[in-house]
Design a protein around this motif. Structure first.
Motif, mmCIF file in Angstrom:
data_model
loop_
_atom_site.group_PDB
_atom_site.id
_atom_site.type_symbol
_atom_site.label_atom_id
_atom_site.label_comp_id
_atom_site.label_asym_id
_atom_site.label_seq_id
_atom_site.Cartn_x
_atom_site.Cartn_y
_atom_site.Cartn_z
ATOM 1 N N LEU A 176 36.842 -11.008 44.096
ATOM 2 C CA LEU A 176 37.477 -11.536 45.436
ATOM 3 C C LEU A 176 36.516 -12.560 46.079
ATOM 4 O O LEU A 176 36.918 -13.586 46.521
ATOM 5 C CB LEU A 176 37.556 -10.336 46.368
ATOM 6 N N GLY A 177 34.955 -12.378 45.880
ATOM 7 C CA GLY A 177 34.117 -13.429 46.254
ATOM 8 C C GLY A 177 34.338 -14.618 45.702
ATOM 9 O O GLY A 177 34.465 -15.734 46.244
ATOM 10 N N LEU A 178 34.693 -14.656 44.391
ATOM 11 C CA LEU A 178 34.752 -15.943 43.593
ATOM 12 C C LEU A 178 36.002 -16.642 43.979
ATOM 13 O O LEU A 178 36.127 -17.877 44.040
ATOM 14 C CB LEU A 178 34.758 -15.603 41.906
ATOM 15 N N ALA A 179 37.210 -15.912 44.154
ATOM 16 C CA ALA A 179 38.560 -16.446 44.407
ATOM 17 C C ALA A 179 38.223 -17.107 45.968
ATOM 18 O O ALA A 179 38.791 -18.020 46.251
ATOM 19 C CB ALA A 179 39.378 -15.126 44.781
ATOM 20 N N PHE A 180 37.539 -16.105 46.881
ATOM 21 C CA PHE A 180 37.459 -17.102 48.201
ATOM 22 C C PHE A 180 36.566 -18.260 47.994
ATOM 23 O O PHE A 180 36.819 -19.447 48.538
ATOM 24 C CB PHE A 180 36.646 -16.031 49.065
ATOM 25 N N GLN A 181 35.354 -18.222 47.149
ATOM 26 C CA GLN A 181 34.563 -19.336 47.119
ATOM 27 C C GLN A 181 35.526 -20.731 46.307
ATOM 28 O O GLN A 181 35.364 -21.566 46.668
ATOM 29 C CB GLN A 181 33.616 -19.229 45.908
ATOM 30 N N PHE A 182 36.367 -20.432 45.397
ATOM 31 C CA PHE A 182 37.227 -21.222 44.831
ATOM 32 C C PHE A 182 38.049 -21.861 45.859
ATOM 33 O O PHE A 182 38.239 -23.028 46.007
ATOM 34 C CB PHE A 182 38.175 -20.598 43.681
#
Length: 123
Positions: A11-17
């Motif tokens: 989820l954190g990586l998706a938000f960063q994307f």
């Protein structure tokens, strides 16, 4: 502790994307600030999850050894991405390519994370 750390990291990586993609879109000042703040908050949430995942996969007795072994891998990547951040915009005249490289790296991290098996649960 009730949520698998893999999904929190995902989820954190998706938000960063999404935040990097917003920066790539040449946002106005408001979206620039919001994306920067959102990216920072997301990164702050990912840092403790990194430790939780290492402990979950390798156990607390191996935590220091595993984290130490990751240093020689992570350090060149961090230094290289910082150097790329200074060099690529200077060569291309824009941050677009840099954001595209970082978006590709985010996608690779997201895909790699989905391949992980659940961490073992300690009693």
């Amino acid at each position: 502790e009730r949520i698998d750390p893999r999904w929190l990291v995902w989820l954190g990586l998706a938000f960063q994307f999404l935040f990097i993609a917003a920066l790539r879109s040449h946002p106005g000042y408001g979206l620039l600030i919001a994306s920067s703040i959102g990216f920072g908050i997301s990164l702050g949430g990912l840092l403790p999850m990194h430790g939780a995942m290492v402990a979950g996969y390798y156990g607390s007795s191996s935590f220091a050894s595993v984290m130490g072994a990751m240093g020689p891998v992570m350090t060149p990547l961090l230094i290289g991405s910082t150097a790329l951040g200074g060099w690529l915009p200077g060569v291309t005249g824009s941050y677009d390519r840099l954001f595209e490289v970082f978006l590709a790296a985010q996608l690779l991290a997201i895909a790699a994370l989905l391949l992980l098996h659940p961490a073992r649960r300690s009693a």
